[in-house]
Design an enzyme around this catalytic site. Structure first.
Site, PDB file in Angstrom:
ATOM      1  N   GLU A 187      75.482  31.570  31.680  1.00 46.53           N
ATOM      2  CA  GLU A 187      75.386  32.993  32.024  1.00 46.53           C
ATOM      3  C   GLU A 187      74.858  33.744  30.811  1.00 46.53           C
ATOM      4  OE1 GLU A 187      79.086  34.717  33.215  1.00 46.53           O
ATOM      5  OE2 GLU A 187      79.611  32.986  34.444  1.00 46.53           O
ATOM      6  N   ASP A 207      85.174  43.915  29.853  1.00 45.99           N
ATOM      7  CA  ASP A 207      85.141  42.995  28.731  1.00 45.99           C
ATOM      8  C   ASP A 207      86.047  43.449  27.600  1.00 45.99           C
ATOM      9  OD1 ASP A 207      83.140  41.034  29.612  1.00 45.99           O
ATOM     10  OD2 ASP A 207      81.811  42.766  29.660  1.00 45.99           O
TER      11      ASP A 207
END
Length: 259
Positions: free
Chosen positions: A46, A57
């Protein structure tokens, strides 16, 4: 056949998916890291598209996003960096990020460029399932780009089945309701969640992400899914080592085989 689908047909277990941020630590490191991951034995990759507000995140990936943006990374630049990657890259490649930069680029233009450079799928965590099905799925299908959905312990069985019915490739199983990089292992509650989903007999394979960092956590995840995704722990490897290829090779080997 899409490379992601082909991978899981040929290699249904213990798949390691590694996330890294495009343009980090240096702007031109994207292809270097991608190639190093392939040579090290990652099964799929990814590539994170840097965004100024990566809300899902944790600190490690947030820092990499900010640095990549300061380095000059953009969606346009990323496609330029990936323009001839299929001359040397054979493993499945996904782009992961947030929907806003994709919409700014133009969704159809974005999917077209993905197809042109050889990207196999997208992971856009903040794109609602219903919105995808109503507006975007025909465009993804037109260019052969898979859309990978995320599920969490809070996702209902009904929504999981809707996702399974309307996706292809794999389902991204977020291990817990937290940000990336915040977990220390696989807890009892996580295992109960994994077992609940396994009991649903879904048609798509699953990869487990969030909290996977080493051979132990990777192996535990592989007991419940077709593999696992490592992000923050790999970003730290990239962050802390000047000799990238050597460090990447050692880290991937340690995760997959133990050392």
């Amino acid at each position: 056949m899409n490379r992601i689908v082909s991978l899981f047909e040929q290699h249904p277990t213990r798949n390691l998916n590694v996330y890294f941020t495009a343009g980090y630590p240096a702007l031109d490191d994207t292809r270097r890291i991608l190639k190093a991951l392939q040579e090290a034995g990652a099964d799929l990759v990814e590539i994170g598209m840097p965004y100024s507000d990566p809300v899902a995140d944790g600190e490690t990936i947030q820092i990499s996003n900010q640095q990549a943006l300061e380095n000059g990374m953009s969606v346009k630049k990323l496609f330029e960096q990936l323009s001839d990657m299929r001359d040397e890259i054979t493993l499945p490649v996904l782009l992961m990020g947030y929907i806003n930069p994709v919409l700014q680029f133009g969704l159809e233009n974005f999917c077209r460029r993905c197809a042109e450079v050889g990207v196999d799928g997208l992971i856009l965590p903040d794109m609602p399932v219903d919105e995808y099905l109503e507006f975007y799925k025909p465009i993804f299908d037109r260019y052969g780009i898979l859309n990978i959905f995320l599920i969490t312990p809070q996702t209902s069985d009904k929504r999981i089945r809707q996702i399974d019915d309307n996706s292809e490739g794999f389902i991204y199983m977020v291990s817990s309701a937290s940000v990336t990089g915040s977990q220390t292992g696989v807890s009892h509650d996580m295992e109960a969640y994994f077992e609940r989903v396994n009991a649903m007999n879904l048609r798509n394979p699953r990869l487990i992400g969030f909290g996977i960092k080493d051979h132990e956590t990777f192996s535990k995840a592989c007991l419940h899914a077709s593999g696992a995704i490592i992000g923050s722990a790999f970003i730290r490897v990239v962050q802390q080592n000047k000799h990238l290829e050597e460090a990447i090779r050692a880290y991937v080997s340690s995760v997959k085989q133990g050392s």
